[in-house]
Scaffold this motif. Structure first.
Motif, mmCIF file in Angstrom:
data_model
loop_
_atom_site.group_PDB
_atom_site.id
_atom_site.type_symbol
_atom_site.label_atom_id
_atom_site.label_comp_id
_atom_site.label_asym_id
_atom_site.label_seq_id
_atom_site.Cartn_x
_atom_site.Cartn_y
_atom_site.Cartn_z
ATOM 1 N N LEU A 1 -0.959 6.160 -8.172
ATOM 2 C CA LEU A 1 -1.320 6.313 -6.775
ATOM 3 C C LEU A 1 -2.637 5.601 -6.458
ATOM 4 O O LEU A 1 -2.748 4.908 -5.445
ATOM 5 N N THR B 1 0.847 -1.188 0.000
ATOM 6 C CA THR B 1 0.000 0.000 0.000
ATOM 7 C C THR B 1 0.877 1.229 0.000
ATOM 8 O O THR B 1 1.848 1.311 0.740
ATOM 9 N N ALA B 2 0.540 2.202 -0.824
ATOM 10 C CA ALA B 2 1.308 3.436 -0.903
ATOM 11 C C ALA B 2 1.030 4.303 0.313
ATOM 12 O O ALA B 2 -0.061 4.292 0.859
ATOM 13 N N VAL B 3 2.032 5.055 0.724
ATOM 14 C CA VAL B 3 1.852 6.058 1.770
ATOM 15 C C VAL B 3 1.679 7.388 1.053
ATOM 16 O O VAL B 3 2.589 7.879 0.398
ATOM 17 N N LEU B 4 0.473 7.933 1.162
ATOM 18 C CA LEU B 4 0.150 9.149 0.435
ATOM 19 C C LEU B 4 0.244 10.364 1.334
ATOM 20 O O LEU B 4 0.020 10.277 2.537
ATOM 21 N N ARG C 1 -4.039 11.844 -0.825
ATOM 22 C CA ARG C 1 -5.135 11.035 -0.296
ATOM 23 C C ARG C 1 -6.473 11.699 -0.605
ATOM 24 O O ARG C 1 -7.430 11.040 -1.015
ATOM 25 N N SER D 1 -2.096 1.839 -6.381
ATOM 26 C CA SER D 1 -1.313 1.336 -5.251
ATOM 27 C C SER D 1 -2.048 1.500 -3.930
ATOM 28 O O SER D 1 -1.821 0.744 -2.994
ATOM 29 N N TRP D 2 -2.962 2.475 -3.856
ATOM 30 C CA TRP D 2 -3.684 2.716 -2.607
ATOM 31 C C TRP D 2 -4.985 1.943 -2.546
ATOM 32 O O TRP D 2 -5.407 1.504 -1.496
ATOM 33 N N CYS D 3 -5.617 1.781 -3.691
ATOM 34 C CA CYS D 3 -6.927 1.134 -3.738
ATOM 35 C C CYS D 3 -6.993 0.311 -5.023
ATOM 36 O O CYS D 3 -7.594 0.751 -6.004
#
Length: 76
Positions: free
Chosen positions: A68, A3-6, A11, A71-73
């Motif tokens: 992004l 999971t990416a750290v945004l 975000r 990688s996040w969703c």
């Protein structure tokens, strides 16, 4: 998949995009109408997504933005 750290603006942009996506999906997943459905996106939802992209510095950089999102969703 990691999971990416945004950042907060990133975000916010991803969340606004997902709200926009779910709004459009809901419009097309509803009961069939008598004729073809117009593609209607509430202006406030679209404006929110545009502001969020600009605030994250992602306006015009779709490749980075969708990286992004993926990688996040991943299911978005």
């Amino acid at each position: 998949m990691a999971t990416a750290v945004l950042t907060d603006p990133e975000r916010t942009a991803v969340q606004a995009y997902l709200r926009l996506l779910h709004t459009v999906r809901a419009a097309f997943d509803g009961p069939a109408a008598a004729g073809p459905r117009p593609a209607v996106v509430p202006p406030t939802v679209l404006a929110e997504a545009e502001r969020a992209l600009a605030g994250a510095g992602l306006a015009g950089n779709e490749e980075e933005f969708f990286r992004l999102v993926g990688s996040w969703c991943p299911e978005g």
